[in-house]
Design an enzyme around this catalytic site. Sequence first.
Site, PDB file in Angstrom:
ATOM      1  N   GLY A 114      37.931  50.969  64.286  1.00 13.12           N
ATOM      2  CA  GLY A 114      36.767  51.190  63.443  1.00 13.12           C
ATOM      3  C   GLY A 114      36.696  52.638  63.004  1.00 13.12           C
ATOM      4  O   GLY A 114      37.262  53.531  63.641  1.00 13.12           O
ATOM      5  N   CYS A 115      36.002  52.885  61.907  1.00 16.13           N
ATOM      6  CA  CYS A 115      35.954  54.235  61.341  1.00 16.13           C
ATOM      7  C   CYS A 115      35.220  55.210  62.264  1.00 16.13           C
ATOM      8  O   CYS A 115      35.752  56.263  62.631  1.00 16.13           O
ATOM      9  CB  CYS A 115      35.323  54.205  59.957  1.00 16.13           C
ATOM     10  N   TYR A 116      33.989  54.874  62.666  1.00 18.61           N
ATOM     11  CA  TYR A 116      33.257  55.745  63.584  1.00 18.61           C
ATOM     12  C   TYR A 116      34.008  55.892  64.903  1.00 18.61           C
ATOM     13  O   TYR A 116      34.064  56.976  65.491  1.00 18.61           O
ATOM     14  CB  TYR A 116      31.875  55.174  63.887  1.00 18.61           C
ATOM     15  N   ALA A 117      34.570  54.778  65.372  1.00 19.38           N
ATOM     16  CA  ALA A 117      35.283  54.802  66.649  1.00 19.38           C
ATOM     17  C   ALA A 117      36.473  55.742  66.600  1.00 19.38           C
ATOM     18  O   ALA A 117      36.770  56.441  67.575  1.00 19.38           O
ATOM     19  CB  ALA A 117      35.733  53.393  67.018  1.00 19.38           C
TER      20      ALA A 117
END
Length: 301
Positions: A114-117
């Site tokens: 994921g992007c935030y991750a």
Amino acid sequence: MSAKIFIDGQAGTTGLGIAQRLAAVPHVSLVTLDDAHRKSPEARAAAMAEADLTVLCLPDDAAREAIAIAPEGTRFLDASTAHRVARGWVYGFPELAPGQAAAIAQARLVANPGCYATGAIALLHPLVKLGLLGPGQALSINAISGYSGGGKAMIAAHEAEGGPAFELYALGLAHKHIPEIMQYAGLNRRPLFVPSVGHFAQGMLVCVPMFLDQLRGHPTAERLAEAYSDYYAGAENVIAHPGLHAANLQPEALNNTDKLEIFVAANESAGHAVLIARLDNLGKGASGAAVQNINLMLGGA
């Protein structure tokens, strides 16, 4: 040698981004379906059988259904959340640890992060691994993203005249990226994660505030920056800066690249630091990371 790739869900933002990037990759061709057959299980299974690698750009439930209809032995790169912490799947963050890129290259099943991750794990995993951050440390993660990763309704709202300037969301504090952040950062205490969206299309900042005296060994900000530089030495797509000498950071600086930057901002006299990751939510946070993984899985095809 030419490789064939089927993108199941090519019409979405991530699927389109992957297809555009692959157009510049030599010896790669796409297996495509016309609109009349793109939801047909039989046609999709046939495309999977023809392809050397299938990329899933689908909602979570649809991604699980795609695995169920696939011919035996199909290789998958899943861009959904469905398999990021699932047993048997390799996490597609090549810079995570030594040997991770090789594991991705050899895997049949890879989950795109994921992007935030991606930003949070890039900041936290090295500190846990090096013993500077305890896995049970109480943490808050604050992040802002461009609206392009939020789906059709959010994109439409921001692109309409008078769209929102800024919004917090996921205020039930159960964002779907939290499980992968915990697993791959090496945390055993759930972080407090507050994401937000700004009135810009692309770009992302992920920030982790720190009290330096709560870190093991009470490291200075300079020591933290050195730790990142050492950990990511030689990583082509992760750039650890020696410090932060500007008064502000813009989230859009890496747009249309597949890079991730790390900064450590600090007020040493107050014992405060902020760990910051900057990336393009559509680049290293989505399509760019997928193409990096595709290249690894195809042996550099």
